[in-house]
Design a protein around this motif. Structure first.
Motif, PDB file in Angstrom:
ATOM      1  N   VAL A 122       0.847  -1.202   0.000  1.00 17.95           N
ATOM      2  CA  VAL A 122       0.000   0.000   0.000  1.00 17.95           C
ATOM      3  C   VAL A 122       0.878   1.247   0.000  1.00 17.95           C
ATOM      4  N   ILE A 123       1.884   1.268   0.851  1.00 21.74           N
ATOM      5  CA  ILE A 123       2.768   2.437   0.934  1.00 21.74           C
ATOM      6  C   ILE A 123       3.503   2.658  -0.383  1.00 21.74           C
ATOM      7  N   ILE A 133      -3.716   4.478  -7.567  1.00 26.54           N
ATOM      8  CA  ILE A 133      -3.273   3.823  -6.330  1.00 26.54           C
ATOM      9  C   ILE A 133      -3.926   2.450  -6.205  1.00 26.54           C
ATOM     10  N   GLU A 134      -5.218   2.364  -6.494  1.00 25.14           N
ATOM     11  CA  GLU A 134      -5.916   1.076  -6.431  1.00 25.14           C
ATOM     12  C   GLU A 134      -5.269   0.052  -7.361  1.00 25.14           C
ATOM     13  N   SER A 135      -5.005   0.449  -8.595  1.00 31.40           N
ATOM     14  CA  SER A 135      -4.367  -0.463  -9.560  1.00 31.40           C
ATOM     15  C   SER A 135      -3.006  -0.914  -9.061  1.00 31.40           C
ATOM     16  N   ILE A 149      -3.313  -3.494  -6.223  1.00 30.32           N
ATOM     17  CA  ILE A 149      -3.601  -4.815  -6.786  1.00 30.32           C
ATOM     18  C   ILE A 149      -2.328  -5.434  -7.366  1.00 30.32           C
ATOM     19  N   GLN A 150      -1.510  -4.609  -7.988  1.00 31.77           N
ATOM     20  CA  GLN A 150      -0.269  -5.080  -8.587  1.00 31.77           C
ATOM     21  C   GLN A 150       0.726  -5.551  -7.518  1.00 31.77           C
ATOM     22  N   HIS A 151       0.782  -4.860  -6.373  1.00 33.57           N
ATOM     23  CA  HIS A 151       1.775  -5.170  -5.341  1.00 33.57           C
ATOM     24  C   HIS A 151       1.283  -6.135  -4.268  1.00 33.57           C
ATOM     25  N   CYS A 152      -0.017  -6.284  -4.115  1.00 33.62           N
ATOM     26  CA  CYS A 152      -0.576  -7.123  -3.050  1.00 33.62           C
ATOM     27  C   CYS A 152      -1.495  -8.176  -3.650  1.00 33.62           C
ATOM     28  N   LYS A 153      -1.071  -9.421  -3.635  1.00 35.00           N
ATOM     29  CA  LYS A 153      -1.881 -10.472  -4.254  1.00 35.00           C
ATOM     30  C   LYS A 153      -3.198 -10.721  -3.526  1.00 35.00           C
ATOM     31  N   THR A 154      -3.352 -10.188  -2.317  1.00 37.54           N
ATOM     32  CA  THR A 154      -4.581 -10.369  -1.546  1.00 37.54           C
ATOM     33  C   THR A 154      -5.671  -9.370  -1.926  1.00 37.54           C
ATOM     34  N   PHE A 155      -5.325  -8.321  -2.664  1.00 38.07           N
ATOM     35  CA  PHE A 155      -6.305  -7.319  -3.084  1.00 38.07           C
ATOM     36  C   PHE A 155      -6.707  -7.557  -4.535  1.00 38.07           C
ATOM     37  N   ASN A 156      -7.993  -7.323  -4.823  1.00 40.48           N
ATOM     38  CA  ASN A 156      -8.533  -7.464  -6.172  1.00 40.48           C
ATOM     39  C   ASN A 156      -9.398  -6.255  -6.493  1.00 40.48           C
ATOM     40  N   LYS A 157      -9.742  -6.120  -7.775  1.00 42.48           N
ATOM     41  CA  LYS A 157     -10.677  -5.081  -8.180  1.00 42.48           C
ATOM     42  C   LYS A 157     -12.005  -5.363  -7.503  1.00 42.48           C
ATOM     43  N   GLY A 158     -12.611  -4.327  -6.954  1.00 46.81           N
ATOM     44  CA  GLY A 158     -13.888  -4.484  -6.260  1.00 46.81           C
ATOM     45  C   GLY A 158     -15.044  -4.634  -7.227  1.00 46.81           C
ATOM     46  N   ARG A 198     -14.814  -5.073   1.716  1.00 47.50           N
ATOM     47  CA  ARG A 198     -14.893  -3.990   0.732  1.00 47.50           C
ATOM     48  C   ARG A 198     -13.929  -2.893   1.144  1.00 47.50           C
ATOM     49  N   TRP A 199     -13.186  -2.372   0.153  1.00 45.61           N
ATOM     50  CA  TRP A 199     -12.175  -1.357   0.417  1.00 45.61           C
ATOM     51  C   TRP A 199     -12.355  -0.178  -0.523  1.00 45.61           C
ATOM     52  N   GLU A 200     -12.064   0.997  -0.026  1.00 49.49           N
ATOM     53  CA  GLU A 200     -12.095   2.229  -0.805  1.00 49.49           C
ATOM     54  C   GLU A 200     -10.780   2.961  -0.565  1.00 49.49           C
ATOM     55  N   VAL A 201     -10.280   3.671  -1.564  1.00 53.75           N
ATOM     56  CA  VAL A 201      -9.104   4.522  -1.416  1.00 53.75           C
ATOM     57  C   VAL A 201      -9.596   5.962  -1.477  1.00 53.75           C
ATOM     58  N   LYS A 202      -9.247   6.746  -0.462  1.00 51.84           N
ATOM     59  CA  LYS A 202      -9.635   8.159  -0.407  1.00 51.84           C
ATOM     60  C   LYS A 202      -8.386   9.015  -0.231  1.00 51.84           C
TER      61      LYS A 202
END
Length: 177
Positions: free
Chosen positions: A34-35, A77-79, A82-91, A103-107
């Motif tokens: 994320v960072i 950032i969302e893309s 997803i690229q750096h964390c295999k546990t996150f996917n497109k919502g 469910r996750w949101e980036v603000k």
């Protein structure tokens, strides 16, 4: 590892609050991903902003803020997450990201805190919040776990924005950077 709120956030510790069950279940590799995603997007924004500012000034216009230029920064950032964390996917649907059934949101918000659109319905989403200042400098990155509508200011007739209320939400906040 104990999380400590940096001085630039309006949150402090309270031993009397109940921590949500999801709090802190983000792994170290996810934190790092994320960072990295946030820092990468902001580096690109800074380069773009520095390149176009002289052009606006040359023509006698005040350059728009970096925030205006970077309308789609959260999507970048969302893309990248997803690229750096295999546990996150497109919502799915209106959600930016998913992680398992969460469910996750980036603000992205200037200075500190979190603001949302008045029409947003909040129901246990997790928010990755990026606070910035001086147009392109990251001030902090944090997670609001299991957000509830009650964490935000009341809806007002003539306003289009609601703000996170620190006294109602501080036990659900985890500082990443």
């Amino acid at each position: 590892m104990e999380e400590k709120a940096p001085e630039n956030l309006p949150f402090d510790d309270s031993k009397n609050l109940i921590i949500p069950k999801s709090f802190g279940n983000i792994s170290e590799i996810e934190k790092k991903g994320v960072i990295i995603a946030v820092e990468s997007a902001f580096m690109k924004l800074k380069n773009l902003y520095e390149a176009i500012t002289p052009i606006y000034q040359e023509y006698g216009f005040k350059p728009p803020s970096a925030g205006v230029i970077a309308r789609d920064l959260s999507e970048k950032i969302e893309s990248s997450i997803i690229q750096h964390c295999k546990t996150f996917n497109k919502g799915l649907g209106h959600n930016d990201l998913s992680r398992g059934r969460e469910r996750w949101e980036v603000k992205i918000c200037k200075n500190s805190g979190l603001s949302i659109n008045q029409s947003s319905i909040i129901d246990n989403e997790n928010y990755i919040v990026v606070n910035y200042h001086k147009d392109t400098e990251i001030k902090s990155i944090w997670i609001l776990w299991e957000a509830k509508d009650s964490f935000f200011s009341e809806r007002k007739r003539n306003a289009n924005i609601r703000y996170l209320v620190k006294d109602k939400s501080r036990s659900n906040i985890q500082i990443l950077l």
